[in-house]
Design an enzyme around this catalytic site. Structure first.
Site, mmCIF file in Angstrom:
data_model
loop_
_atom_site.group_PDB
_atom_site.id
_atom_site.type_symbol
_atom_site.label_atom_id
_atom_site.label_comp_id
_atom_site.label_asym_id
_atom_site.label_seq_id
_atom_site.Cartn_x
_atom_site.Cartn_y
_atom_site.Cartn_z
ATOM 1 N N ARG A 241 0.499 -1.225 -0.072
ATOM 2 C CA ARG A 241 0.162 -0.042 -0.475
ATOM 3 C C ARG A 241 1.603 1.176 0.320
ATOM 4 O O ARG A 241 2.086 1.632 0.859
ATOM 5 C CB ARG A 241 -1.358 -0.154 1.290
ATOM 6 C CG ARG A 241 -2.047 -0.962 0.835
ATOM 7 C CD ARG A 241 -2.869 -0.507 0.037
ATOM 8 N NE ARG A 241 -4.243 -1.351 -0.283
ATOM 9 C CZ ARG A 241 -3.842 -2.021 -0.786
ATOM 10 N NH1 ARG A 241 -3.346 -2.219 -2.044
ATOM 11 N NH2 ARG A 241 -5.440 -3.003 -1.003
ATOM 12 N N GLU A 270 -2.593 7.665 -4.789
ATOM 13 C CA GLU A 270 -2.714 7.579 -5.893
ATOM 14 C C GLU A 270 -4.211 7.564 -5.972
ATOM 15 O O GLU A 270 -5.734 7.097 -5.531
ATOM 16 C CB GLU A 270 -2.577 5.535 -5.781
ATOM 17 C CG GLU A 270 -3.442 4.985 -5.090
ATOM 18 C CD GLU A 270 -2.538 3.651 -6.048
ATOM 19 O OE1 GLU A 270 -2.769 3.347 -5.221
ATOM 20 O OE2 GLU A 270 -3.920 2.598 -5.923
ATOM 21 N N HIS A 288 -0.429 0.157 -9.972
ATOM 22 C CA HIS A 288 -1.440 -0.926 -8.905
ATOM 23 C C HIS A 288 -1.560 -1.923 -10.405
ATOM 24 O O HIS A 288 -2.627 -2.236 -10.185
ATOM 25 C CB HIS A 288 -2.473 0.230 -8.891
ATOM 26 C CG HIS A 288 -2.928 -0.146 -7.570
ATOM 27 N ND1 HIS A 288 -3.118 0.401 -6.216
ATOM 28 C CD2 HIS A 288 -2.975 -2.122 -6.162
ATOM 29 C CE1 HIS A 288 -3.380 -0.806 -5.106
ATOM 30 N NE2 HIS A 288 -3.322 -1.836 -5.357
#
Ligand code: DGY
Length: 322
Positions: A241, A270, A288
């Protein structure tokens, strides 16, 4: 419950959406695939029996205030730090996630970043695409050997262990790791050393890979002081994360040569990329993509459906979080 009203907050792989529609008549798909936002999610919790969110759906405590219709939140993803699970449980909502099925894909993504960062693959690709490659020469874009270097794993759960195994058995990398849990031992990696602290891993490793969950306690766990404990030749890899790393401190460390480079699949805030990061050549950045394979995303969706089916049948869902 009669036919449950089910809200799916984003597009899912086609075979999973098809299966969902086959099983349940009252499914609301998000055809536009735009994040629902606070109001859209709140409306879903008020109007649907089941909501199936993802990492882009922030569900803080206030989202669960008052009388809600939703009884089941089936998160499409293993990480659930975007959901206030305490508030959800208080509101009488069962929450599930998708562990296990994305372990291999996410570990592969960490290895991709590790190799790209160490071998300057992002820089090379940008050069070729810019038409700036002038040909082979002995000193061109020299990277760092990975084979035989030490990998440091912070968070030796399923994904951390899978990365350690790939690094050790594929690239002869000695493993040093830290985990808060005392049970993180069943990795089967010869010589893997359990460190007593994060600092010990940071000091020993040539590549540090982060695999702890996102949480309040883990926010900015890797800060300026900890980055300063890494070797100036070392690389930081993050597929966990974004907010585990203090990005302002990371940019500073990369600029100052405190560390050699990094490979990031996740970012604080993000999809906005923190200031300064993309100006640096020693940063490899992916959007991601950790679990982003057809097979894995399909398996994640099917696992959500298994959990939903169990819940609706009055059985305990296998991936219940609260
Ligand atoms: C996960 O499964 O946690 C991925 O990061 C997407 O949420």
């Amino acid at each position: 419950m009669d036919e449950p009203v089910i809200v799916v907050t984003r597009r899912w792989p086609e075979p999973v959406e098809r299966e969902l529609l086959r099983r349940y008549p009252e499914v609301r798909l998000n055809v536009e695939d735009a994040p629902l936002g606070f109001d859209g999610l709140r409306a879903a919790l008020l109007e649907a029996d089941v909501v199936l969110p993802t990492v882009t759906d922030r569900l803080p405590a206030e989202m669960f205030d008052g009388e809600l219709r939703t009884r089941f939140l089936g998160n499409f993803g293993v990480g659930f730090n975007h959901i206030d699970t305490v508030a959800a449980a208080k509101a009488g909502i069962v929450v599930t996630n998708t562990p296990g099925v994305l372990t291999a894909a996410t570990a592969d993504a960490a290895m991709t970043l590790l190799l790209m960062a160490a071998r300057r693959a992002g820089e090379g690709e940008r050069e070729v695409r810019a038409g700036a490659w002038t040909g082979w020469r002995p000193t061109h874009l020299l990277g760092t050997d990975v084979t035989g270097k030490t990998i440091g794993i912070i968070g030796m759960g399923r994904i951390g262990t899978a990365v350690a195994r790939r690094a050790h058995f594929g690239f002869d990398m000695p493993v040093v790791y830290y985990d808060v849990s005392e049970h993180a031992e069943g990795h089967g990696i010869p010589g893997a050393r359990r460190a007593a602290s994060i600092e010990e891993v940071l000091e020993a490793a040539d590549v540090v890979s982060l695999h702890m969950p996102g949480s309040d306690e883990n926010t900015h766990l890797i800060d300026a002081a900890r980055l300063a404990r890494m070797k100036p030749t070392a690389f930081l890899i993050n597929t966990a994360r974004g907010d585990i790393v203090d990005h302002a401190a990371l940019v500073e460390a990369l600029r100052a040569g405190t560390i050699a480079g990094c490979g990031l699949d996740v970012f604080e805030g993000e999809p906005t990329i923190p200031d300064g990061l993309l100006e640096l050549d020693n940063v490899v950045a992916l959007p991601h993509l950790g679990s982003a394979t057809i097979e894995t995303r399909t398996a994640m969706g099917m696992l959500v459906l298994d959990n939903l089916e169990a819940f609706l049948a009055g059985r305990e869902p296998s991936c219940r979080v609260v």
